[in-house]
Scaffold this motif. Structure first.
Motif, short mmCIF file in Angstrom:
data_model
loop_
_atom_site.label_atom_id
_atom_site.label_comp_id
_atom_site.label_asym_id
_atom_site.label_seq_id
_atom_site.Cartn_x
_atom_site.Cartn_y
_atom_site.Cartn_z
N HIS A 66 0.84 -1.21 0.00
CA HIS A 66 0.00 0.00 0.00
C HIS A 66 0.87 1.25 0.00
CE1 HIS A 66 0.84 0.56 4.32
NE2 HIS A 66 0.80 -0.77 4.35
N GLY A 67 0.21 2.38 -0.11
CA GLY A 67 0.88 3.68 -0.08
C GLY A 67 0.42 4.53 1.09
N VAL A 68 0.01 3.89 2.18
CA VAL A 68 -0.56 4.59 3.33
C VAL A 68 0.48 4.66 4.45
CG1 VAL A 68 -2.42 4.60 5.03
CG2 VAL A 68 -2.86 3.78 2.71
N PRO A 69 1.07 5.83 4.68
CA PRO A 69 2.04 5.95 5.78
C PRO A 69 1.34 5.91 7.14
CG PRO A 69 1.68 8.08 4.75
CD PRO A 69 0.89 7.07 3.96
N GLY A 70 2.08 5.50 8.14
CA GLY A 70 1.57 5.56 9.51
C GLY A 70 0.98 4.28 10.05
N LEU A 71 0.88 3.24 9.23
CA LEU A 71 0.37 1.96 9.74
C LEU A 71 1.47 1.28 10.56
CD1 LEU A 71 -1.55 0.39 6.73
CD2 LEU A 71 -2.52 1.10 8.91
N GLU A 72 1.13 0.91 11.78
CA GLU A 72 2.08 0.22 12.65
C GLU A 72 2.48 -1.10 12.01
OE1 GLU A 72 2.06 -1.59 17.12
OE2 GLU A 72 0.93 0.25 16.74
N ASN A 73 3.74 -1.45 12.13
CA ASN A 73 4.32 -2.68 11.58
C ASN A 73 4.37 -2.73 10.06
OD1 ASN A 73 4.81 -3.81 14.15
ND2 ASN A 73 2.66 -4.43 14.29
N ALA A 74 4.19 -1.60 9.40
CA ALA A 74 4.39 -1.53 7.95
C ALA A 74 5.83 -1.13 7.68
CB ALA A 74 3.43 -0.54 7.32
N THR A 75 6.41 -1.71 6.66
CA THR A 75 7.79 -1.42 6.28
C THR A 75 7.80 -0.68 4.96
OG1 THR A 75 8.53 -3.45 7.36
CG2 THR A 75 10.02 -2.47 5.74
N GLU A 76 8.48 0.47 4.92
CA GLU A 76 8.60 1.21 3.66
C GLU A 76 9.66 0.53 2.81
OE1 GLU A 76 8.45 5.80 2.14
OE2 GLU A 76 9.48 5.40 4.02
N VAL A 77 9.27 0.01 1.65
CA VAL A 77 10.19 -0.72 0.79
C VAL A 77 10.73 0.13 -0.35
CG1 VAL A 77 9.22 -2.96 1.38
CG2 VAL A 77 8.31 -1.71 -0.58
N SER A 78 10.10 1.25 -0.60
CA SER A 78 10.53 2.24 -1.58
C SER A 78 9.80 3.53 -1.20
CB SER A 78 10.16 1.78 -2.99
OG SER A 78 10.75 2.62 -3.96
N ASP A 79 10.17 4.65 -1.78
CA ASP A 79 9.53 5.91 -1.42
C ASP A 79 8.01 5.82 -1.56
OD1 ASP A 79 11.97 7.09 -0.88
OD2 ASP A 79 12.12 8.05 -2.84
N GLY A 80 7.30 5.88 -0.43
CA GLY A 80 5.85 5.88 -0.44
C GLY A 80 5.18 4.54 -0.70
N ILE A 81 5.95 3.46 -0.72
CA ILE A 81 5.39 2.12 -0.92
C ILE A 81 5.70 1.29 0.32
CG2 ILE A 81 5.39 0.01 -2.32
CD1 ILE A 81 6.26 1.76 -4.69
N PHE A 82 4.65 0.72 0.92
CA PHE A 82 4.77 0.01 2.18
C PHE A 82 4.31 -1.43 2.04
CE2 PHE A 82 4.18 4.46 2.98
CZ PHE A 82 5.11 4.75 3.97
N TYR A 83 4.90 -2.29 2.85
CA TYR A 83 4.55 -3.70 2.93
C TYR A 83 4.08 -4.00 4.34
CZ TYR A 83 5.56 -8.69 3.63
OH TYR A 83 5.48 -10.01 3.96
N GLY A 84 2.90 -4.63 4.47
CA GLY A 84 2.42 -5.03 5.79
C GLY A 84 1.66 -3.93 6.51
N GLY A 85 1.48 -4.14 7.82
CA GLY A 85 0.73 -3.20 8.63
C GLY A 85 -0.72 -3.59 8.79
#
Length: 114
Positions: A66-85
């Motif tokens: 996803h592209g949603v910052p601020g989710l606990e336990n999410a890992t930013e894998v690239s600028d503005g791209i997150f895995y998990g949370g």
């Protein structure tokens, strides 16, 4: 072209979420399936209509990018791209801080050893 056991990778676009000395892993992002998230799990009711993508040929379960910052336990894998949370994701949608379409779901993943 890939052949044999890793044919799933033929003409695939892969988003790497981990890369290091022990190997790499990621998700095929251009392989939609005929299924929605609700067809494979009832644990994410707010996302039942989201398309499910084939993320690779390894593992089991449903994974989320996803592209949603601020989710606990999410890992930013690239600028503005997150895995998990996924622990907080339904609260974010319920509160209006995110929409279901802000998330992409994958069945399985792909990985390589060095």
């Amino acid at each position: 072209r890939f052949s044999g056991q890793r044919q799933v990778l033929d003409q695939s676009v892969v988003l790497l979420v981990r890369h290091g000395r022990t190997g790499s892993s990621g998700f095929i992002i251009n392989r939609p399936t005929q299924f929605d998230v609700g067809d494979v799990t009832k644990k994410l009711p707010q996302f039942e209509s989201n398309p499910l993508y084939l993320g690779g040929d390894i593992g089991e379960g449903v994974y989320m990018i996803h592209g949603v910052p601020g989710l606990e336990n999410a890992t930013e894998v690239s600028d503005g791209i997150f895995y998990g949370g996924s622990d907080e994701v339904e609260d974010f949608v319920r509160s209006g801080r995110a929409a279901p379409q802000d998330f992409r779901f994958f069945f399985k993943y792909t990985a390589w050893l060095p």
